[in-house]
Motif scaffolding. Sequence first.
Motif, mmCIF file in Angstrom:
data_model
loop_
_atom_site.group_PDB
_atom_site.id
_atom_site.type_symbol
_atom_site.label_atom_id
_atom_site.label_comp_id
_atom_site.label_asym_id
_atom_site.label_seq_id
_atom_site.Cartn_x
_atom_site.Cartn_y
_atom_site.Cartn_z
ATOM 1 N N ALA A 31 2.356 3.284 -5.476
ATOM 2 C CA ALA A 31 1.959 3.363 -4.218
ATOM 3 C C ALA A 31 0.537 4.105 -4.148
ATOM 4 O O ALA A 31 0.361 5.117 -5.004
ATOM 5 N N TYR A 32 -0.347 3.662 -3.326
ATOM 6 C CA TYR A 32 -1.657 4.244 -3.214
ATOM 7 C C TYR A 32 -2.202 4.767 -1.885
ATOM 8 O O TYR A 32 -1.562 4.189 -1.055
ATOM 9 N N PHE A 33 -2.685 5.945 -1.685
ATOM 10 C CA PHE A 33 -2.949 6.487 -0.399
ATOM 11 C C PHE A 33 -3.417 5.593 0.536
ATOM 12 O O PHE A 33 -2.880 5.718 1.697
ATOM 13 N N ASP A 34 -4.515 4.683 0.370
ATOM 14 C CA ASP A 34 -4.957 3.959 1.453
ATOM 15 C C ASP A 34 -3.854 2.923 1.872
ATOM 16 O O ASP A 34 -3.803 2.646 3.014
ATOM 17 N N GLY A 35 -3.105 2.259 0.862
ATOM 18 C CA GLY A 35 -1.955 1.425 1.256
ATOM 19 C C GLY A 35 -1.103 2.158 1.937
ATOM 20 O O GLY A 35 -0.299 1.472 3.145
ATOM 21 N N LEU A 36 -0.506 3.328 1.811
ATOM 22 C CA LEU A 36 0.432 4.122 2.666
ATOM 23 C C LEU A 36 0.087 4.478 3.980
ATOM 24 O O LEU A 36 0.691 4.232 4.922
ATOM 25 N N VAL A 37 -1.366 4.897 3.935
ATOM 26 C CA VAL A 37 -1.949 4.989 5.566
ATOM 27 C C VAL A 37 -1.751 3.570 6.478
ATOM 28 O O VAL A 37 -1.013 3.788 7.425
ATOM 29 N N ARG A 38 -1.929 2.514 5.551
ATOM 30 C CA ARG A 38 -1.753 1.441 6.350
ATOM 31 C C ARG A 38 -0.252 0.951 6.862
ATOM 32 O O ARG A 38 -0.213 0.633 7.745
ATOM 33 N N ALA A 39 0.475 1.187 5.989
ATOM 34 C CA ALA A 39 1.722 0.792 5.941
ATOM 35 C C ALA A 39 2.634 1.776 6.718
ATOM 36 O O ALA A 39 3.519 1.168 7.338
ATOM 37 N N CYS A 40 2.129 2.868 6.996
ATOM 38 C CA CYS A 40 2.931 3.889 7.706
ATOM 39 C C CYS A 40 2.483 3.918 9.263
ATOM 40 O O CYS A 40 3.144 4.336 10.131
#
Length: 78
Positions: A31-40
């Motif tokens: 998991a990568y930070f930018d993807g986590l921000v988008r997913a959450c």
Amino acid sequence: MTERHDVQALSDVDIHVYEAVAAQCVETGGAYFDGLVRACGLTEEEVRWSLATLVGHGYVVPRGDGYVLGPHTFEVEY
């Protein structure tokens, strides 16, 4: 000896971010930070604070530029 984690010590935000990490790890291996921000759907600051909590408790482990799941004693459904 395996340390037992207290999942009740985590906030709803922490659980939400943990689930996003778990989902991305299943899908892509990390998991990568930018993807986590988008997913959450959370702010960068909220995700950053939550990741710090999760890493501090050992639920999530930094690996390279991303994160993977650490040892855990509970299951997540998603």
